[in-house]
Design a protein around this motif. Structure first.
Motif, PDB file in Angstrom:
ATOM      1  N   LEU A  19      40.299  53.977  41.200  1.00 11.41           N
ATOM      2  CA  LEU A  19      39.488  53.545  40.062  1.00 11.41           C
ATOM      3  C   LEU A  19      39.987  52.220  39.494  1.00 11.41           C
ATOM      4  O   LEU A  19      39.187  51.343  39.125  1.00 11.41           O
ATOM      5  N   ILE A  20      41.313  52.057  39.432  1.00 15.80           N
ATOM      6  CA  ILE A  20      41.880  50.797  38.946  1.00 15.80           C
ATOM      7  C   ILE A  20      41.511  49.654  39.886  1.00 15.80           C
ATOM      8  O   ILE A  20      41.118  48.565  39.446  1.00 15.80           O
ATOM      9  N   ASN A  21      41.630  49.896  41.194  1.00 15.82           N
ATOM     10  CA  ASN A  21      41.267  48.869  42.174  1.00 15.82           C
ATOM     11  C   ASN A  21      39.786  48.506  42.082  1.00 15.82           C
ATOM     12  O   ASN A  21      39.422  47.325  42.205  1.00 15.82           O
ATOM     13  N   SER A  22      38.949  49.509  41.892  1.00 15.14           N
ATOM     14  CA  SER A  22      37.514  49.255  41.771  1.00 15.14           C
ATOM     15  C   SER A  22      37.216  48.416  40.537  1.00 15.14           C
ATOM     16  O   SER A  22      36.401  47.474  40.586  1.00 15.14           O
ATOM     17  N   LEU A  23      37.875  48.746  39.428  1.00 17.57           N
ATOM     18  CA  LEU A  23      37.663  47.993  38.192  1.00 17.57           C
ATOM     19  C   LEU A  23      38.164  46.563  38.321  1.00 17.57           C
ATOM     20  O   LEU A  23      37.479  45.608  37.921  1.00 17.57           O
ATOM     21  N   LEU A  24      39.349  46.399  38.906  1.00 12.44           N
ATOM     22  CA  LEU A  24      39.891  45.054  39.106  1.00 12.44           C
ATOM     23  C   LEU A  24      39.012  44.243  40.052  1.00 12.44           C
ATOM     24  O   LEU A  24      38.777  43.053  39.838  1.00 12.44           O
ATOM     25  N   GLY A  25      38.526  44.896  41.114  1.00 16.75           N
ATOM     26  CA  GLY A  25      37.661  44.206  42.066  1.00 16.75           C
ATOM     27  C   GLY A  25      36.359  43.760  41.437  1.00 16.75           C
ATOM     28  O   GLY A  25      35.892  42.633  41.662  1.00 16.75           O
ATOM     29  N   ALA A  26      35.743  44.647  40.632  1.00 20.60           N
ATOM     30  CA  ALA A  26      34.489  44.292  39.965  1.00 20.60           C
ATOM     31  C   ALA A  26      34.700  43.164  38.966  1.00 20.60           C
ATOM     32  O   ALA A  26      33.859  42.258  38.842  1.00 20.60           O
ATOM     33  N   THR A  27      35.839  43.212  38.258  1.00 23.33           N
ATOM     34  CA  THR A  27      36.140  42.151  37.300  1.00 23.33           C
ATOM     35  C   THR A  27      36.364  40.817  37.994  1.00 23.33           C
ATOM     36  O   THR A  27      35.875  39.772  37.550  1.00 23.33           O
ATOM     37  N   PHE A  28      37.080  40.851  39.118  1.00 25.89           N
ATOM     38  CA  PHE A  28      37.347  39.622  39.854  1.00 25.89           C
ATOM     39  C   PHE A  28      36.061  39.021  40.414  1.00 25.89           C
ATOM     40  O   PHE A  28      35.854  37.806  40.370  1.00 25.89           O
ATOM     41  N   ARG A  29      35.186  39.872  40.950  1.00 31.37           N
ATOM     42  CA  ARG A  29      33.929  39.367  41.499  1.00 31.37           C
ATOM     43  C   ARG A  29      32.994  38.830  40.426  1.00 31.37           C
ATOM     44  O   ARG A  29      32.106  38.016  40.716  1.00 31.37           O
ATOM     45  N   ALA A  30      33.188  39.280  39.183  1.00 28.00           N
ATOM     46  CA  ALA A  30      32.349  38.801  38.080  1.00 28.00           C
ATOM     47  C   ALA A  30      32.759  37.404  37.606  1.00 28.00           C
ATOM     48  O   ALA A  30      31.998  36.759  36.877  1.00 28.00           O
ATOM     49  N   LEU A  31      33.930  36.956  38.011  1.00 28.52           N
ATOM     50  CA  LEU A  31      34.374  35.620  37.625  1.00 28.52           C
ATOM     51  C   LEU A  31      33.555  34.565  38.363  1.00 28.52           C
ATOM     52  O   LEU A  31      33.025  34.828  39.443  1.00 28.52           O
ATOM     53  N   PRO A  32      33.432  33.369  37.790  1.00 28.97           N
ATOM     54  CA  PRO A  32      32.678  32.299  38.465  1.00 28.97           C
ATOM     55  C   PRO A  32      33.255  32.007  39.842  1.00 28.97           C
ATOM     56  O   PRO A  32      34.470  32.022  40.048  1.00 28.97           O
ATOM     57  N   ILE A  33      32.372  31.758  40.795  1.00 26.03           N
ATOM     58  CA  ILE A  33      32.821  31.533  42.171  1.00 26.03           C
ATOM     59  C   ILE A  33      33.707  30.295  42.269  1.00 26.03           C
ATOM     60  O   ILE A  33      34.594  30.216  43.129  1.00 26.03           O
ATOM     61  N   GLU A  34      33.489  29.321  41.385  1.00 21.66           N
ATOM     62  CA  GLU A  34      34.332  28.122  41.398  1.00 21.66           C
ATOM     63  C   GLU A  34      35.781  28.488  41.113  1.00 21.66           C
ATOM     64  O   GLU A  34      36.711  27.933  41.713  1.00 21.66           O
ATOM     65  N   PHE A  35      35.981  29.434  40.171  1.00 23.03           N
ATOM     66  CA  PHE A  35      37.347  29.862  39.841  1.00 23.03           C
ATOM     67  C   PHE A  35      37.938  30.695  40.971  1.00 23.03           C
ATOM     68  O   PHE A  35      39.094  30.519  41.342  1.00 23.03           O
ATOM     69  N   ARG A  36      37.132  31.595  41.541  1.00 22.90           N
ATOM     70  CA  ARG A  36      37.627  32.475  42.598  1.00 22.90           C
ATOM     71  C   ARG A  36      38.077  31.703  43.828  1.00 22.90           C
ATOM     72  O   ARG A  36      39.011  32.101  44.520  1.00 22.90           O
TER      73      ARG A  36
END
Length: 207
Positions: free
Chosen positions: A140-157
């Motif tokens: 669940l923590i990994n899923s939440l972190l993954g969803a949060t990371f993917r929500a960041l702007p692609i330029e930042f990622r």
């Protein structure tokens, strides 16, 4: 090629800092809670080989989730030998996991039904139950972190700082799962700060 040098420097530094932080946090947390954990570890002789093997399997769920969220983005930047090993071992499993998104939820609910809920049809095995619940929490923590990371702007990622953040999250996933698996093999309860304590609280509340 020169443009990749800062990335390697940041990867190495961040990995060292993460490892040092995990070790220091673990040492502090372990010393504070040593007495409460020792009572449970005294039951080590009751932990069978089946308990140890059964406790390792659930960690495949958070591992595949972590590789899907973070590993696929940063592993291609690692040395070719590591990438080659990854392609021959874990990559086929990750591809199967990604192409069957419902699989994670099915496994999640099966594990919860069989091992976590109070009226489980499986005979009570405290060691397996602890590790199953901990693997679910890590998932669940990994899923939440993954969803949060993917929500960041692609330029930042795709930037240097985004890759550094992704690398940090990847090593968090890998280190917690590796540590938990080794503890399961030893027949001991893992002591991940906050996470393992939350698992203990959940188990105690169901008693």
């Amino acid at each position: 090629m020169p443009n990749q040098l800062p990335l390697w420097i940041i990867v190495v530094i961040s990995t060292l800092l993460i490892s040092l932080g995990v070790i220091l946090t673990y040492q502090i947390y372990s010393s504070i809670n040593n007495q409460s954990w020792n009572k449970k570890d005294q039951n080590k002789h009751n932990i069978t080989l089946m308990d140890r093997c059964g406790s390792i399997l659930p960690y495949w769920l958070p591992l595949l989730e972590g590789l899907q969220n973070f590993g696929q983005q940063i592993l291609p930047d690692y040395p070719f030998s590591l990438m080659s090993i990854y392609k021959k071992t874990l990559m086929p499993l990750v591809i199967f996991y990604v192409t069957h998104p419902a699989l994670a939820f099915i496994i999640f609910f099966v594990l919860y039904y069989l091992f976590v809920r109070a009226k489980s049809p499986i005979p009570d095995r405290p060691f397996i139950r602890f590790n199953v619940l901990q693997s679910i929490l890590l998932f669940l923590i990994n899923s939440l972190l993954g969803a949060t990371f993917r929500a960041l702007p692609i330029e930042f990622r795709m930037s240097l700082y985004g890759l550094m953040l992704c690398n940090t999250l990847f090593w968090f996933v890998l280190s917690t799962i590796t540590y938990s698996v080794f503890k399961s093999i030893e027949g001991k309860y893992a002591k991940i700060p906050v996470i393992s304590q939350a698992v203990r609280i959940q188990i105690d509340n169901q008693l």
